[in-house]
Design a protein around this motif. Structure first.
Motif, PDB file in Angstrom:
ATOM      1  N   THR A 138      68.572 -61.737  81.013  1.00 43.06           N
ATOM      2  CA  THR A 138      68.021 -61.664  82.368  1.00 43.06           C
ATOM      3  C   THR A 138      66.742 -60.825  82.417  1.00 43.06           C
ATOM      4  O   THR A 138      66.650 -59.785  81.771  1.00 43.06           O
ATOM      5  CB  THR A 138      69.095 -61.055  83.301  1.00 43.06           C
ATOM      6  OG1 THR A 138      70.254 -61.865  83.190  1.00 43.06           O
ATOM      7  CG2 THR A 138      68.636 -61.012  84.740  1.00 43.06           C
ATOM      8  N   GLU A 139      65.783 -61.289  83.226  1.00 38.83           N
ATOM      9  CA  GLU A 139      64.494 -60.584  83.349  1.00 38.83           C
ATOM     10  C   GLU A 139      64.205 -60.247  84.801  1.00 38.83           C
ATOM     11  O   GLU A 139      64.466 -61.071  85.690  1.00 38.83           O
ATOM     12  CB  GLU A 139      63.368 -61.478  82.792  1.00 38.83           C
ATOM     13  CG  GLU A 139      63.578 -61.783  81.312  1.00 38.83           C
ATOM     14  CD  GLU A 139      62.470 -62.637  80.702  1.00 38.83           C
ATOM     15  OE1 GLU A 139      61.506 -62.979  81.423  1.00 38.83           O
ATOM     16  OE2 GLU A 139      62.598 -62.931  79.508  1.00 38.83           O
ATOM     17  N   PRO A 140      63.619 -59.050  85.043  1.00 40.03           N
ATOM     18  CA  PRO A 140      63.348 -58.663  86.428  1.00 40.03           C
ATOM     19  C   PRO A 140      62.295 -59.541  87.105  1.00 40.03           C
ATOM     20  O   PRO A 140      62.324 -59.727  88.311  1.00 40.03           O
ATOM     21  CB  PRO A 140      62.851 -57.212  86.321  1.00 40.03           C
ATOM     22  CG  PRO A 140      62.505 -56.993  84.887  1.00 40.03           C
ATOM     23  CD  PRO A 140      63.283 -57.982  84.084  1.00 40.03           C
ATOM     24  N   ALA A 141      61.390 -60.111  86.315  1.00 40.12           N
ATOM     25  CA  ALA A 141      60.240 -60.799  86.921  1.00 40.12           C
ATOM     26  C   ALA A 141      60.516 -62.238  87.339  1.00 40.12           C
ATOM     27  O   ALA A 141      59.725 -62.816  88.080  1.00 40.12           O
ATOM     28  CB  ALA A 141      59.070 -60.768  85.937  1.00 40.12           C
ATOM     29  N   VAL A 142      61.606 -62.831  86.838  1.00 36.29           N
ATOM     30  CA  VAL A 142      61.836 -64.257  87.151  1.00 36.29           C
ATOM     31  C   VAL A 142      63.284 -64.494  87.580  1.00 36.29           C
ATOM     32  O   VAL A 142      64.176 -63.708  87.259  1.00 36.29           O
ATOM     33  CB  VAL A 142      61.542 -65.161  85.921  1.00 36.29           C
ATOM     34  CG1 VAL A 142      60.068 -65.124  85.566  1.00 36.29           C
ATOM     35  CG2 VAL A 142      62.411 -64.792  84.734  1.00 36.29           C
ATOM     36  N   ALA A 143      63.508 -65.589  88.312  1.00 35.89           N
ATOM     37  CA  ALA A 143      64.868 -65.971  88.725  1.00 35.89           C
ATOM     38  C   ALA A 143      65.627 -66.413  87.483  1.00 35.89           C
ATOM     39  O   ALA A 143      65.472 -67.533  86.993  1.00 35.89           O
ATOM     40  CB  ALA A 143      64.809 -67.094  89.755  1.00 35.89           C
ATOM     41  N   SER A 144      66.437 -65.516  86.954  1.00 35.72           N
ATOM     42  CA  SER A 144      67.021 -65.748  85.635  1.00 35.72           C
ATOM     43  C   SER A 144      68.288 -66.594  85.698  1.00 35.72           C
ATOM     44  O   SER A 144      68.840 -66.939  84.658  1.00 35.72           O
ATOM     45  CB  SER A 144      67.298 -64.413  84.954  1.00 35.72           C
ATOM     46  OG  SER A 144      66.114 -63.660  84.878  1.00 35.72           O
ATOM     47  N   SER A 145      68.766 -66.910  86.924  1.00 33.10           N
ATOM     48  CA  SER A 145      69.910 -67.820  86.985  1.00 33.10           C
ATOM     49  C   SER A 145      69.486 -69.195  86.480  1.00 33.10           C
ATOM     50  O   SER A 145      70.340 -70.001  86.118  1.00 33.10           O
ATOM     51  CB  SER A 145      70.495 -67.890  88.390  1.00 33.10           C
ATOM     52  OG  SER A 145      69.491 -67.969  89.352  1.00 33.10           O
TER      53      SER A 145
END
Ligand code: FAD
Length: 402
Positions: A138-145
């Motif tokens: 998971t990454e803070p900058a993108v919708a990781s779902s």
């Protein structure tokens, strides 16, 4: 469908129940005291190592493994389900038996996709309980779902991969024994959508790996941590790729199936414990002239909890049976279904238990508040409910379109 336990699983179940009563439940208070005395939310409490040694000597070690090893003959999902449920009753039992997330999923993909060298260096110490691991997707900058959004760059330069990017909510990264991170990133942004990603093994002490901070969960600092981790020009040998370059998406899928059902099994155990605590409490307190347990609304809530837990367990057994008999892919709809249904069920049961305890229910004097916080997270971790519902609905609609 046959949900009967094999003789091996039945024997393990008896041993595990004894271990829980003799060692784990009494150790919960010791664990809390040791954590508080250390003043460090990520302290590795010595009682855990004592429990690990005991669990191992009783043969209660690596029970999650689906294949034969020196510790057991490998358990089917249907055999593991009731054991994971029992461990799910306590926040410290899974680690004691070397069956905790995210290591179980990581050990599974290392077994399936690791080279002999990777297994020797990382899988064996994980199976021995000597080190812990984390999984960085998971990454803070993108919708990781939507995993195709993942941006962390993995660039090949000669015999090395160079990683640059930011991850967060990386469970286990704050554990003092965490030695290895399995990192998902993009090796080829121009490849077909599901071939752009790869997974690489990154030792936590590699220069450029920075565990920046822990993220709290409803204000709790979980001991293993859910951390924000920066990868800044991190260099690892190309031999650290897991499986093949471009195979990251497929490995992520292989990892999440068993991981999700294990979460569900443990969550049923937590719901059972909440109901047990609720019943004991309501029988011991009197309000308006009679035990609270005898006030009509509580009979209804207790009955609903029993019905909901038993339904959830059978649904989980069904998913486990499908995985065992027809493979993980054939059980996709059911795995997605339990991942939505079981945390929702448990949250309702725990919420009722909190209510039944009055003010004590939200305090540190019962395990209920922490249980609620953790299980609420399961509606997000390993994919939010909406994404699982989306995949179920799409498969359902496909039948009718056809
Ligand atoms: C306690 C905890 C532990 C975690 N551990 C790990 C870990 O160890 N490693 C790791 O890599 N990640 C971990 N995660 C991260 C978790 O997997 C992600 O939070 C999750 O996949 C959602 O991604 P996101 O946070 O980027 O939300 P986003 O992708 O930004 O989505 C936000 C919301 O949008 C909505 N949404 C998304 N898609 C749809 C859709 N198709 N239809 C309708 N609504 C939609 C949902 O409500 C969703 O919650 C953990 C998370 C928590 C809370």
């Amino acid at each position: 469908m046959d949900f009967a336990l094999s003789p091996t699983a039945n024997e393990l179940r008896g041993k595990l129940l004894a271990f829980m009563h003799e060692r784990v439940y009494p150790a919960e208070a010791v664990y809390r005291e040791q954590m508080a005395a250390s003043g460090d939310p990520h302290h590795h409490a010595p009682i855990i190592e004592e429990l690990k040694a005991d669990a191992r000597s009783r043969g209660l070690w690596n029970l999650f493994l689906p294949h034969k090893t020196q510790w057991n003959d490998g358990l089917s999902n249907i055999d593991y389900a009731p054991l994971a449920e029992i461990m799910g009753r306590s926040p410290i039992a899974s680690e004691a038996c070397n069956c905790s997330a995210p290591d179980t999923g990581n050990m599974e993909i290392l077994t399936m996709f690791g080279t002999d060298e990777q297994k020797e260096r990382w899988l064996h110490p994980l199976l021995e309980g000597e080190i812990r691991s984390c999984f960085s997707m998971t990454e803070p900058a993108v919708a990781s779902s939507d995993a195709t959004n993942i941006q962390l760059r993995i660039e090949r330069q000669g015999d090395e991969y160079v990683l640059n990017g930011r991850k967060w909510f990386i469970s286990g990264a704050a554990h003092p024994h965490c030695a290895i991170s399995i990192v998902m990133g993009k090796t080829d942004p121009d490849a077909a959508t599901h071939r752009q990603q790869s997974m690489v093994l990154v030792p936590m002490d590699t220069p450029g790996v920075d565990v920046m901070r822990n993220l709290t969960v409803f204000g709790y600092s979980d001991a293993e941590g859910h951390c924000e981790v920066d990868y800044d020009d991190v260099r690892v040998p190309v031999g650290n790729v897991l499986g093949e370059e471009g195979g990251g998406f497929a490995i992520a899928q292989a990892r999440l199936g068993p991981g999700r059902i294990h979460h569900c099994m443990r969550t049923i155990g937590a719901a059972e414990r909440a109901l047990e605590l609720l019943c004991e409490r309501l029988l011991s307190r009197t309000a308006f002239g009679k035990p609270i347990a005898e006030q009509g609304i509580w009979e209804e809530r207790i009955a609903d909890a029993r019905i909901a837990i038993d339904q959830a367990r059978l649904y989980t057994f069904y998913a486990a049976w499908l995985m065992d008999t027809q493979g993980n892919k054939a059980a996709r709809t059911e795995i997605a279904g339990i991942k939505v249904a079981i945390p929702l069920m448990a949250l309702q049961v725990i919420d009722d238990a909190i209510q039944g305890f009055g003010g004590a229910g939200v305090s540190q004097d019962t395990p209920l508040a922490a249980m609620y916080a953790w299980i609420r997270c399961l509606r997000l971790a390993d994919g939010p409910d909406e994404v699982h519902r989306r995949s179920i609905a799409q498969r359902e609609l496909r039948k009718h379109r056809a």
